[in-house]
Design a protein around this motif. Sequence first.
Motif, PDB file in Angstrom:
ATOM      1  N   ARG A 128      -2.388  -7.742  -2.854  1.00 43.12           N
ATOM      2  CA  ARG A 128      -2.043  -7.538  -1.458  1.00 43.12           C
ATOM      3  C   ARG A 128      -1.725  -6.050  -1.256  1.00 43.12           C
ATOM      4  NH1 ARG A 128      -4.144 -11.715  -1.455  1.00 43.12           N
ATOM      5  NH2 ARG A 128      -3.427 -13.719  -0.646  1.00 43.12           N
ATOM      6  N   PRO A 129      -1.908  -5.522  -0.066  1.00 43.83           N
ATOM      7  CA  PRO A 129      -1.585  -4.108   0.166  1.00 43.83           C
ATOM      8  C   PRO A 129      -0.127  -3.796  -0.184  1.00 43.83           C
ATOM      9  CG  PRO A 129      -2.851  -4.983   1.996  1.00 43.83           C
ATOM     10  CD  PRO A 129      -2.496  -6.157   1.136  1.00 43.83           C
ATOM     11  N   ALA A 130       0.083  -2.672  -0.846  1.00 39.53           N
ATOM     12  CA  ALA A 130       1.430  -2.239  -1.226  1.00 39.53           C
ATOM     13  C   ALA A 130       2.024  -1.424  -0.079  1.00 39.53           C
ATOM     14  CB  ALA A 130       1.374  -1.409  -2.507  1.00 39.53           C
ATOM     15  N   LEU A 131       2.727  -2.090   0.824  1.00 39.21           N
ATOM     16  CA  LEU A 131       3.171  -1.465   2.069  1.00 39.21           C
ATOM     17  C   LEU A 131       4.674  -1.595   2.302  1.00 39.21           C
ATOM     18  CD1 LEU A 131       0.278  -2.674   4.416  1.00 39.21           C
ATOM     19  CD2 LEU A 131       0.510  -0.441   3.310  1.00 39.21           C
ATOM     20  N   ARG A 132       5.429  -1.839   1.265  1.00 41.90           N
ATOM     21  CA  ARG A 132       6.869  -2.034   1.438  1.00 41.90           C
ATOM     22  C   ARG A 132       7.533  -0.807   2.065  1.00 41.90           C
ATOM     23  NH1 ARG A 132       9.853  -4.291  -3.728  1.00 41.90           N
ATOM     24  NH2 ARG A 132       8.269  -5.893  -3.283  1.00 41.90           N
ATOM     25  N   HIS A 133       7.009   0.375   1.769  1.00 39.56           N
ATOM     26  CA  HIS A 133       7.606   1.610   2.294  1.00 39.56           C
ATOM     27  C   HIS A 133       7.487   1.726   3.813  1.00 39.56           C
ATOM     28  CE1 HIS A 133       3.362   2.246   1.517  1.00 39.56           C
ATOM     29  NE2 HIS A 133       3.366   3.277   2.333  1.00 39.56           N
ATOM     30  N   LEU A 134       6.612   0.907   4.421  1.00 40.95           N
ATOM     31  CA  LEU A 134       6.420   0.948   5.869  1.00 40.95           C
ATOM     32  C   LEU A 134       7.287  -0.058   6.617  1.00 40.95           C
ATOM     33  CD1 LEU A 134       2.523   1.305   6.007  1.00 40.95           C
ATOM     34  CD2 LEU A 134       4.251   3.117   5.995  1.00 40.95           C
ATOM     35  N   ALA A 135       8.078  -0.834   5.900  1.00 39.45           N
ATOM     36  CA  ALA A 135       8.887  -1.886   6.529  1.00 39.45           C
ATOM     37  C   ALA A 135       9.791  -1.361   7.646  1.00 39.45           C
ATOM     38  CB  ALA A 135       9.713  -2.613   5.469  1.00 39.45           C
ATOM     39  N   PRO A 136      10.417  -0.172   7.505  1.00 38.78           N
ATOM     40  CA  PRO A 136      11.298   0.300   8.592  1.00 38.78           C
ATOM     41  C   PRO A 136      10.585   0.513   9.926  1.00 38.78           C
ATOM     42  CG  PRO A 136      11.760   1.492   6.554  1.00 38.78           C
ATOM     43  CD  PRO A 136      10.506   0.704   6.317  1.00 38.78           C
ATOM     44  N   LEU A 137       9.259   0.628   9.921  1.00 37.06           N
ATOM     45  CA  LEU A 137       8.516   0.814  11.166  1.00 37.06           C
ATOM     46  C   LEU A 137       8.351  -0.490  11.939  1.00 37.06           C
ATOM     47  CD1 LEU A 137       5.721   3.238   9.888  1.00 37.06           C
ATOM     48  CD2 LEU A 137       7.815   3.821  11.145  1.00 37.06           C
ATOM     49  N   LEU A 195      -5.245   3.855   4.708  1.00 38.90           N
ATOM     50  CA  LEU A 195      -6.516   4.234   4.116  1.00 38.90           C
ATOM     51  C   LEU A 195      -6.712   3.570   2.751  1.00 38.90           C
ATOM     52  CD1 LEU A 195      -8.947   6.164   4.596  1.00 38.90           C
ATOM     53  CD2 LEU A 195      -7.674   7.891   3.316  1.00 38.90           C
ATOM     54  N   GLY A 196      -7.860   2.896   2.578  1.00 35.86           N
ATOM     55  CA  GLY A 196      -8.241   2.419   1.259  1.00 35.86           C
ATOM     56  C   GLY A 196      -7.772   1.033   0.889  1.00 35.86           C
ATOM     57  N   TYR A 197      -7.444   0.189   1.862  1.00 37.83           N
ATOM     58  CA  TYR A 197      -6.914  -1.136   1.559  1.00 37.83           C
ATOM     59  C   TYR A 197      -7.952  -2.249   1.630  1.00 37.83           C
ATOM     60  CZ  TYR A 197      -2.377   1.162   1.958  1.00 37.83           C
ATOM     61  OH  TYR A 197      -1.298   2.003   1.782  1.00 37.83           O
ATOM     62  N   THR A 244      -3.358  -1.335  -3.715  1.00 33.24           N
ATOM     63  CA  THR A 244      -2.884  -2.715  -3.862  1.00 33.24           C
ATOM     64  C   THR A 244      -2.387  -3.040  -5.268  1.00 33.24           C
ATOM     65  OG1 THR A 244      -5.112  -3.496  -4.450  1.00 33.24           O
ATOM     66  CG2 THR A 244      -4.532  -3.498  -2.104  1.00 33.24           C
ATOM     67  N   TRP A 245      -2.642  -2.170  -6.238  1.00 28.73           N
ATOM     68  CA  TRP A 245      -2.364  -2.509  -7.639  1.00 28.73           C
ATOM     69  C   TRP A 245      -0.910  -2.887  -7.873  1.00 28.73           C
ATOM     70  CZ3 TRP A 245      -5.803  -3.443 -11.375  1.00 28.73           C
ATOM     71  CH2 TRP A 245      -5.352  -3.523 -12.707  1.00 28.73           C
ATOM     72  N   GLN A 246       0.002  -2.308  -7.097  1.00 31.03           N
ATOM     73  CA  GLN A 246       1.427  -2.597  -7.276  1.00 31.03           C
ATOM     74  C   GLN A 246       1.850  -3.916  -6.643  1.00 31.03           C
ATOM     75  OE1 GLN A 246       3.213  -0.669  -9.300  1.00 31.03           O
ATOM     76  NE2 GLN A 246       1.357   0.557  -9.561  1.00 31.03           N
ATOM     77  N   SER A 247       0.912  -4.616  -6.016  1.00 31.99           N
ATOM     78  CA  SER A 247       1.250  -5.893  -5.366  1.00 31.99           C
ATOM     79  C   SER A 247       0.301  -7.002  -5.806  1.00 31.99           C
ATOM     80  CB  SER A 247       1.216  -5.748  -3.840  1.00 31.99           C
ATOM     81  OG  SER A 247       2.176  -4.829  -3.388  1.00 31.99           O
ATOM     82  N   PRO A 248       0.343  -7.396  -7.070  1.00 27.51           N
ATOM     83  CA  PRO A 248      -0.536  -8.488  -7.517  1.00 27.51           C
ATOM     84  C   PRO A 248      -0.175  -9.797  -6.838  1.00 27.51           C
ATOM     85  CG  PRO A 248       1.087  -7.941  -9.197  1.00 27.51           C
ATOM     86  CD  PRO A 248       1.210  -6.886  -8.144  1.00 27.51           C
ATOM     87  N   TYR A 249      -1.201 -10.589  -6.566  1.00 32.10           N
ATOM     88  CA  TYR A 249      -1.001 -11.865  -5.891  1.00 32.10           C
ATOM     89  C   TYR A 249      -1.283 -13.013  -6.840  1.00 32.10           C
ATOM     90  CZ  TYR A 249      -1.931 -15.892  -2.912  1.00 32.10           C
ATOM     91  OH  TYR A 249      -1.935 -17.152  -2.360  1.00 32.10           O
ATOM     92  N   VAL A 260       1.395  14.026   5.781  1.00 31.22           N
ATOM     93  CA  VAL A 260       1.851  13.588   4.468  1.00 31.22           C
ATOM     94  C   VAL A 260       0.986  12.406   4.054  1.00 31.22           C
ATOM     95  CG1 VAL A 260       3.705  12.513   3.139  1.00 31.22           C
ATOM     96  CG2 VAL A 260       4.219  14.411   4.680  1.00 31.22           C
ATOM     97  N   VAL A 261       0.329  12.535   2.916  1.00 31.69           N
ATOM     98  CA  VAL A 261      -0.476  11.458   2.349  1.00 31.69           C
ATOM     99  C   VAL A 261       0.347  10.778   1.268  1.00 31.69           C
ATOM    100  CG1 VAL A 261      -2.620  10.839   1.174  1.00 31.69           C
ATOM    101  CG2 VAL A 261      -2.599  12.753   2.800  1.00 31.69           C
ATOM    102  N   ILE A 262       0.501   9.483   1.375  1.00 34.34           N
ATOM    103  CA  ILE A 262       1.280   8.728   0.385  1.00 34.34           C
ATOM    104  C   ILE A 262       0.310   8.038  -0.557  1.00 34.34           C
ATOM    105  CG2 ILE A 262       3.042   6.969   0.018  1.00 34.34           C
ATOM    106  CD1 ILE A 262       3.909   7.401   2.935  1.00 34.34           C
ATOM    107  N   GLY A 263       0.262   8.494  -1.793  1.00 33.14           N
ATOM    108  CA  GLY A 263      -0.645   7.931  -2.785  1.00 33.14           C
ATOM    109  C   GLY A 263      -1.676   8.953  -3.229  1.00 33.14           C
ATOM    110  N   GLY A 264      -1.779   9.159  -4.541  1.00 29.99           N
ATOM    111  CA  GLY A 264      -2.711  10.140  -5.086  1.00 29.99           C
ATOM    112  C   GLY A 264      -3.863   9.523  -5.840  1.00 29.99           C
ATOM    113  N   GLY A 265      -4.219   8.277  -5.507  1.00 23.75           N
ATOM    114  CA  GLY A 265      -5.400   7.658  -6.100  1.00 23.75           C
ATOM    115  C   GLY A 265      -6.645   8.081  -5.350  1.00 23.75           C
TER     116      GLY A 265
END
Length: 337
Positions: free
Chosen positions: A273-282, A304-306, A128-133, A5-10
Motif C-alpha cells: 500500500r502507498p506509504a503515506l503516513r507522513h501526510l496524515a496531518p493534512l 508521484l510513483g505510487y 510502497t515498500w515500507q507498507s507491505p500488505y 521539497v521532494v520526499i523520497g530518493g528512490g
Amino acid sequence: MTDVVVIGGGQAGLAAGYYLRRAKADFVILDAQAEPGGAWRHAWPSLRLFSPAQYSSLPGRMMPAPADGGYPTAADTVAYLTDYEHRYDLPIHRPVTVQAVRRSDDHLLVETDRGTWQARTVISATGTWQSPYVPHYPGMRDFQGEQLHTVNYQGPEPFAGKRVVIVGGANSGAQILAEVSTVADTTWVTLRPPRLLPDDLDGRALFALATNRLQGDTADLGDIVAVPPVRDARDRGVLKAEPMFSRITPEGVAWPDGSSLACDTIIWCTGFRPALRHLAPLKLGSNIAVDGTRAIGEPRLHLLGYGDWTGPASATLIGASRTARETVLRLGLAPRT
C-alpha cells in the motif's frame, strides 16, 4: 523557503529531481535511507526487472545492459540509481525521516528528524515498500509455522526441504515460486488464475496496457512477465495455481470444501500500500483524490510513483519518469530543451 521539497530518493524522487534541476528550481530531496537505491536496495538478490535495460531507464541516462544480456537485477538497478543521483548532482539529504507534512498559511511545513523545511510545493515520492500488505484470514495467529512477506524474502535457501505455500498471482509471486520450487515442495495459491504474458512480450506491454486503459481500452494480455526463471518453472510443471484457501490452521491452510494442506511456511506475495503516513496531518483521507499527480484537497501537494493511481505504471522506472515530467510541467517549472 524552498520551491519544492521532494520526499523520497528512490526512482520517482530522482526522476522528479532531474526535471526540477533542468528547470533550475530551488529544491531538495529528503531520503530516509542512509544510501542510494530506494526500495531496490532491499529486494531479494535474484529479482529481475520486467523490461530490458533500455526500456527501464530514468530521463537523461540510459541504464547499462547487464553483463549477461538479460533483464537487470535488483543490484544492477541500485548501481544505476546510485550513479544517476551522483551524475546529476541532485541535492539529496540523507538519512532524513519525514515525520509530518502540515499546512502553514501560503506554504507547507515538512517536519523531519533533522529539522523542518518550508516548501511552496511538496512532492511525495515515498513509494510502497515500507507498507507491505497481508490480507487477514481466520486462523493466522494459530499457524505454528513461519509466515513472511515479500519484503522479508532474501532467497530460497532457508526453505530447502520444506513445504511452502506461496500466496499471490502477480510477478513477485511467480518469481519467488520459480526459485523456491527448486529447493522445496511448493504450492501456489492465487485469488484468480494467473495469466502469463506471451513469451515475446515483457513489461513494455504492461506499461502500454496501463496507458491505454486511461483511454478506455479494455484489452488484457495478462499480468505476469515470463522472465527466464518463470519460463523454467512453467517448463518444470510447477507454475500451477490452486484457488485461494479460506482459512489457516495450526498445521497449514484449508479450503471451503474441507480439503487442507500441511505446510511449514507461508510466503505472502500480496503487494503493498502507498506509504503515506507522513501526510496524515493534512487530513486528505485514506484514499487521496488526485487530478493527475496533484492532490485535489491540497493543490500544493503532488504524489508521484505510487502506481496507476498517480499515473500509468508510475511505480515503474519508465512510468515514474513520464509522470515526473508532467508534474514539473504542471508546477510551471518547464524543463528546458
